[in-house]
Every structure is written in structure tokens, then in C-alpha cells.
Design a protein around this motif. Structure first.
Motif, PDB file in Angstrom:
ATOM      1  N   LEU A  42       0.823  -1.209   0.000  1.00  0.00           N
ATOM      2  CA  LEU A  42       0.000   0.000   0.000  1.00  0.00           C
ATOM      3  C   LEU A  42       0.855   1.255   0.000  1.00  0.00           C
ATOM      4  CD1 LEU A  42      -2.916  -0.869   2.478  1.00  0.00           C
ATOM      5  CD2 LEU A  42      -3.066  -0.555   0.000  1.00  0.00           C
ATOM      6  N   LEU A  43       1.881   1.287   0.843  1.00  0.00           N
ATOM      7  CA  LEU A  43       2.756   2.456   0.929  1.00  0.00           C
ATOM      8  C   LEU A  43       3.536   2.650  -0.366  1.00  0.00           C
ATOM      9  CD1 LEU A  43       4.079   2.042   4.597  1.00  0.00           C
ATOM     10  CD2 LEU A  43       2.417   3.718   3.761  1.00  0.00           C
ATOM     11  N   MET A  44       4.049   1.550  -0.921  1.00  0.00           N
ATOM     12  CA  MET A  44       4.786   1.653  -2.179  1.00  0.00           C
ATOM     13  C   MET A  44       3.872   2.115  -3.305  1.00  0.00           C
ATOM     14  SD  MET A  44       7.960   1.163  -1.886  1.00  0.00           S
ATOM     15  CE  MET A  44       8.316   1.030  -3.637  1.00  0.00           C
ATOM     16  N   MET A  45       2.654   1.631  -3.318  1.00  0.00           N
ATOM     17  CA  MET A  45       1.691   2.039  -4.340  1.00  0.00           C
ATOM     18  C   MET A  45       1.422   3.538  -4.253  1.00  0.00           C
ATOM     19  SD  MET A  45      -2.322   1.515  -4.547  1.00  0.00           S
ATOM     20  CE  MET A  45      -2.331   2.862  -3.380  1.00  0.00           C
ATOM     21  N   MET A  46       1.272   4.045  -3.018  1.00  0.00           N
ATOM     22  CA  MET A  46       0.995   5.470  -2.824  1.00  0.00           C
ATOM     23  C   MET A  46       2.144   6.324  -3.324  1.00  0.00           C
ATOM     24  SD  MET A  46      -0.733   5.284   0.971  1.00  0.00           S
ATOM     25  CE  MET A  46      -0.667   7.063   1.211  1.00  0.00           C
ATOM     26  N   VAL A  47       3.373   5.909  -3.015  1.00  0.00           N
ATOM     27  CA  VAL A  47       4.552   6.676  -3.434  1.00  0.00           C
ATOM     28  C   VAL A  47       4.689   6.677  -4.952  1.00  0.00           C
ATOM     29  CG1 VAL A  47       7.070   6.766  -3.378  1.00  0.00           C
ATOM     30  CG2 VAL A  47       5.798   6.304  -1.278  1.00  0.00           C
ATOM     31  N   VAL A  48       4.658   5.470  -5.541  1.00  0.00           N
ATOM     32  CA  VAL A  48       4.852   5.359  -6.993  1.00  0.00           C
ATOM     33  C   VAL A  48       3.698   6.004  -7.747  1.00  0.00           C
ATOM     34  CG1 VAL A  48       5.182   3.757  -8.912  1.00  0.00           C
ATOM     35  CG2 VAL A  48       6.216   3.264  -6.695  1.00  0.00           C
ATOM     36  N   SER A  49       2.479   5.833  -7.249  1.00  0.00           N
ATOM     37  CA  SER A  49       1.311   6.449  -7.910  1.00  0.00           C
ATOM     38  C   SER A  49       1.432   7.959  -7.925  1.00  0.00           C
ATOM     39  CB  SER A  49       0.015   6.051  -7.188  1.00  0.00           C
ATOM     40  OG  SER A  49      -0.250   4.697  -7.347  1.00  0.00           O
ATOM     41  N   ARG A  57       2.388  10.888 -17.398  1.00  0.00           N
ATOM     42  CA  ARG A  57       0.933  10.806 -17.516  1.00  0.00           C
ATOM     43  C   ARG A  57       0.565   9.717 -18.525  1.00  0.00           C
ATOM     44  NH1 ARG A  57      -1.615  14.548 -14.757  1.00  0.00           N
ATOM     45  NH2 ARG A  57      -0.512  16.420 -14.085  1.00  0.00           N
ATOM     46  N   PHE A  58       0.432   8.515 -18.006  1.00  0.00           N
ATOM     47  CA  PHE A  58       0.039   7.397 -18.843  1.00  0.00           C
ATOM     48  C   PHE A  58      -1.486   7.310 -18.877  1.00  0.00           C
ATOM     49  CE2 PHE A  58       4.223   5.443 -17.341  1.00  0.00           C
ATOM     50  CZ  PHE A  58       4.899   5.879 -18.468  1.00  0.00           C
ATOM     51  N   ASP A  59      -1.995   6.906 -20.007  1.00  0.00           N
ATOM     52  CA  ASP A  59      -3.440   6.775 -20.173  1.00  0.00           C
ATOM     53  C   ASP A  59      -3.895   5.417 -19.626  1.00  0.00           C
ATOM     54  OD1 ASP A  59      -6.026   7.243 -20.884  1.00  0.00           O
ATOM     55  OD2 ASP A  59      -5.751   6.658 -22.987  1.00  0.00           O
ATOM     56  N   ILE A  60      -3.905   5.310 -18.298  1.00  0.00           N
ATOM     57  CA  ILE A  60      -4.281   4.061 -17.640  1.00  0.00           C
ATOM     58  C   ILE A  60      -5.456   4.331 -16.703  1.00  0.00           C
ATOM     59  CG2 ILE A  60      -3.551   2.213 -16.082  1.00  0.00           C
ATOM     60  CD1 ILE A  60      -0.708   2.634 -17.023  1.00  0.00           C
ATOM     61  N   VAL A  61      -6.549   3.624 -16.931  1.00  0.00           N
ATOM     62  CA  VAL A  61      -7.712   3.751 -16.056  1.00  0.00           C
ATOM     63  C   VAL A  61      -7.401   3.059 -14.723  1.00  0.00           C
ATOM     64  CG1 VAL A  61     -10.153   3.189 -15.765  1.00  0.00           C
ATOM     65  CG2 VAL A  61      -9.267   3.804 -18.038  1.00  0.00           C
ATOM     66  N   ASN A  62      -7.691   3.751 -13.618  1.00  0.00           N
ATOM     67  CA  ASN A  62      -7.445   3.214 -12.279  1.00  0.00           C
ATOM     68  C   ASN A  62      -5.973   2.806 -12.128  1.00  0.00           C
ATOM     69  OD1 ASN A  62      -7.646   2.234  -9.691  1.00  0.00           O
ATOM     70  ND2 ASN A  62      -9.377   0.882 -10.102  1.00  0.00           N
ATOM     71  N   PHE A  63      -5.098   3.788 -12.264  1.00  0.00           N
ATOM     72  CA  PHE A  63      -3.662   3.520 -12.188  1.00  0.00           C
ATOM     73  C   PHE A  63      -3.236   2.874 -10.872  1.00  0.00           C
ATOM     74  CE2 PHE A  63       0.756   4.861 -11.295  1.00  0.00           C
ATOM     75  CZ  PHE A  63       1.379   4.215 -12.354  1.00  0.00           C
ATOM     76  N   PRO A  64      -3.773   3.274  -9.702  1.00  0.00           N
ATOM     77  CA  PRO A  64      -3.369   2.612  -8.448  1.00  0.00           C
ATOM     78  C   PRO A  64      -3.575   1.096  -8.478  1.00  0.00           C
ATOM     79  CG  PRO A  64      -4.541   4.635  -7.952  1.00  0.00           C
ATOM     80  CD  PRO A  64      -4.667   4.414  -9.426  1.00  0.00           C
ATOM     81  N   LEU A  68      -0.675  -1.710  -8.455  1.00  0.00           N
ATOM     82  CA  LEU A  68      -0.634  -2.639  -7.330  1.00  0.00           C
ATOM     83  C   LEU A  68      -0.704  -4.093  -7.781  1.00  0.00           C
ATOM     84  CD1 LEU A  68      -0.488  -2.728  -4.252  1.00  0.00           C
ATOM     85  CD2 LEU A  68      -2.981  -2.688  -4.191  1.00  0.00           C
ATOM     86  N   THR A  69      -1.531  -4.395  -8.772  1.00  0.00           N
ATOM     87  CA  THR A  69      -1.631  -5.775  -9.250  1.00  0.00           C
ATOM     88  C   THR A  69      -0.316  -6.247  -9.857  1.00  0.00           C
ATOM     89  OG1 THR A  69      -2.629  -4.880 -11.285  1.00  0.00           O
ATOM     90  CG2 THR A  69      -4.120  -5.809  -9.641  1.00  0.00           C
ATOM     91  N   GLY A  70       0.355  -5.360 -10.587  1.00  0.00           N
ATOM     92  CA  GLY A  70       1.637  -5.744 -11.164  1.00  0.00           C
ATOM     93  C   GLY A  70       2.751  -5.794 -10.132  1.00  0.00           C
ATOM     94  N   GLN A  71       2.775  -4.804  -9.270  1.00  0.00           N
ATOM     95  CA  GLN A  71       3.823  -4.687  -8.261  1.00  0.00           C
ATOM     96  C   GLN A  71       3.782  -5.854  -7.272  1.00  0.00           C
ATOM     97  OE1 GLN A  71       4.397  -0.749  -6.138  1.00  0.00           O
ATOM     98  NE2 GLN A  71       3.563  -1.974  -4.465  1.00  0.00           N
ATOM     99  N   ILE A 129     -11.979  -1.801  -3.233  1.00  0.00           N
ATOM    100  CA  ILE A 129     -13.140  -1.187  -2.574  1.00  0.00           C
ATOM    101  C   ILE A 129     -13.084   0.327  -2.679  1.00  0.00           C
ATOM    102  CG2 ILE A 129     -14.304  -0.847  -0.348  1.00  0.00           C
ATOM    103  CD1 ILE A 129     -13.318  -3.686   0.401  1.00  0.00           C
ATOM    104  N   ILE A 130     -11.904   0.903  -2.429  1.00  0.00           N
ATOM    105  CA  ILE A 130     -11.746   2.362  -2.458  1.00  0.00           C
ATOM    106  C   ILE A 130     -11.988   2.918  -3.849  1.00  0.00           C
ATOM    107  CG2 ILE A 130     -10.083   4.245  -2.180  1.00  0.00           C
ATOM    108  CD1 ILE A 130      -8.804   2.652   0.089  1.00  0.00           C
ATOM    109  N   THR A 131     -11.440   2.240  -4.870  1.00  0.00           N
ATOM    110  CA  THR A 131     -11.563   2.745  -6.243  1.00  0.00           C
ATOM    111  C   THR A 131     -12.810   2.211  -6.957  1.00  0.00           C
ATOM    112  OG1 THR A 131     -10.140   0.947  -7.072  1.00  0.00           O
ATOM    113  CG2 THR A 131      -9.063   3.023  -6.467  1.00  0.00           C
ATOM    114  N   ARG A 132     -13.604   1.441  -6.221  1.00  0.00           N
ATOM    115  CA  ARG A 132     -14.880   0.925  -6.737  1.00  0.00           C
ATOM    116  C   ARG A 132     -14.724   0.106  -8.014  1.00  0.00           C
ATOM    117  NH1 ARG A 132     -18.839   6.215  -5.774  1.00  0.00           N
ATOM    118  NH2 ARG A 132     -18.461   6.384  -3.514  1.00  0.00           N
TER     119      ARG A 132
END
Length: 258
Positions: A42-49, A57-64, A68-71, A129-132
Motif C-alpha cells: 500500500l505504501l509503495m503504491m501510494m509513493v509510486v502512484s 501521464r500514462f493513459d491508464i484507467v485506475n492507475f493505483p 498494485l496488481t503488477g507490483q 473497494i476504495i476505487t470501486r
């Protein structure tokens, strides 16, 4: 191959105890303990995101979730293979004293890493859950990519555990190689950003196939193509077959290098 698994099954109690030991040692004297399995991704995702949201600026829907799924999957592969490399040398004193099937040591390290990885999947649930993220029936297929990557990782880890025992330089070379592998795998960038020749090469990247299989199930709610599943199964099977063959072929002389 049958002998390999029969020996593991015969020493299953030892295998379980080694996994428990690794888990206890990993979080020993840690106040939060197993919570770090959840907090780290979670912390790494927040930093990298944050970095990639402002710098790239990559055209990725729901980047977090994409990140996270790849990381999470790649971090498991990286950690498990690194743990496998030192498993035999760290158990050298025990191997010299009593007879034990030597595959118990690298397999136990990789399985303990897999248990930690399963805890970290809670981070994905929280972000879903957060990103629905829309949950569909395909979520029931989540075990498939997890099994694919576990089998693939065990195969690679077995080879590395042998190579690093014979040649200690492999530990340092693997660190460089897996870093390059991480950047060649679309963890934090879309495959569309790659030139055509690199995109064509990507289909030969086992981690890309397994990562995409996981993302399609969890993030996009779609059934991965049969071609994707076949690619994952082939990569996992070939990796495990080679790993067991190399391990059984070279394990006889391991004691001379400990």
C-alpha cells in the motif's frame, strides 16, 4: 519428477516447520508484524502512484490498481527467488549432519514467501473497494494466475538455488537481471508505450503473461483468453520441469560447495 514430490511429501512436517520458522523470523521484533505484508504494498503504491501521476501521464484507467496488481505479483517473484538462492548455503550445517531431501530448503523458503504474498493480496482488496472496481464472476478465477506464478517461481528458484551454491556470483548477477526484467515488464506503464518490436517481444515474457492474466481477472473483470492461459501453463510447466531436472542432476555434489 515423481520422486521429487514424493520426497517433499515424506518430509511435509519438516517443510511446514521450516515455513513457520521463516515467517516467525521475518517479523521477529516487529511491532506491526504481519501487518507489514499489507502496509508495504500500500505504501509503495501510494509513493509510486504519486510520482507517476505528476511526472508521467500514462493513459491508464485506475492507475493505483494497475500498479498494485503488477507490483504485488512481481515482488513475490523477486523475493521468493532471492530467498531460494541462499536457502541451501544457509542450511549447510544441517545438510552436512543429517540426510534430508535438499529440495525441502528452497521450496520452504519460496512457500513462506507465497504465504506472505497471500497476506499482501488484502491490499488489493482494499484498493478495489476504495476505487470501486466492478467485481464480476471472473474473480472466482483468481487462484489460477496465483498457481501459475507459484509453479513458475518454484522452477526458477530451484535452478537459482543450485547455481548460487556452485557460483556465489549468481546472487549478484540475479539482482541486476531481475531489475532489468522488472523494467521490461509493464508494471507501472502500459504496453502501448513500447515500440512495436518491444511489444512483440513482450509475449515471450512469462511474467507479463501471468501479470496480464491476473489483471484481466481482478481489474478488468474479463475472462483471459485461452491463449493467455496456455502461455501461462506452458511457462509454469517448462520452468518447473527444468528446475526439478537441474536440481536432481546437481544436488549430489552440493555438500562439496557448502
Amino acid at each position: 519428477m515423481n520422486i521429487f514430490f514424493k520426497e517433499l511429501w515424506s518430509y511435509r512436517e519438516l517443510l511446514i516447520e521450516l515455513i513457520k520458522r521463516d515467517l516467525r523470523v521475518k517479523y521477529r521484533k516487529s511491532v506491526l508484524g504481519y501487518l507489514w505484508s499489507l502496509l508495504n504494498p500500500l505504501l509503495m503504491m501510494m509513493v509510486v502512484s504519486t510520482v507517476f501521476s505528476y511526472m508521467f501521464r500514462f493513459d491508464i484507467v485506475n492507475f493505483p490498481m494497475y500498479l498494485l496488481t503488477g507490483q504485488t505479483l512481481f515482488n513475490f517473484f523477486s523475493e521468493a527467488t532471492n530467498m531460494a538462492m541462499s536457502s541451501i548455503t544457509n542450511s549447510g550445517s544441517l545438510i552436512k549432519k543429517v540426510y534430508l531431501p535438499k529440495q525441502v530448503f528452497p521450496v520452504s523458503r519460496m512457500l513462506s514467501s507465497f504465504v506472505t504474498f497471500l497476506f499482501s493480496l488484502l491490499a488489493i482488496v482494499i484498493i478495489m473497494i476504495i476505487t470501486r472496481v466492478k467485481v464480476t464472476w471472473t474473480i472466482l478465477l483468481v487462484p489460477l494466475p496465483l498457481i501459475y506464478i507459484l509453479i513458475f517461481t518454484i522452477g526458477v528458484g530451484l535452478v537459482l538455488s543450485i547455481m548460487s551454491t556452485y557460483f556465489r556470483d549468481v546472487i549478484y548477477l540475479w539482482g541486476v537481471f531481475i531489475t532489468a526484467w522488472m523494467y521490461f515488464t509493464p508494471i507501472f506503464y502500459p504496453i502501448s508505450q513500447l515500440p512495436e518490436f518491444a511489444s512483440n517481444l513482450m509475449r515471450f515474457n512469462p511474467m507479463f503473461q501471468m501479470l496480464q492474466c491476473f489483471r484481466e481477472i481482478v481489474l478488468y473483470g474479463t475472462f483471459p483468453s485461452w491463449h493467455r492461459h496456455v502461455a501461462c501453463i506452458v511457462c509454469a510447466t517448462v520452468s518447473l520441469t527444468i528446475g526439478i531436472y537441474v536440481f536432481r542432476k546437481k544436488q549430489g555434489n552440493l555438500i562439496l560447495h557448502l
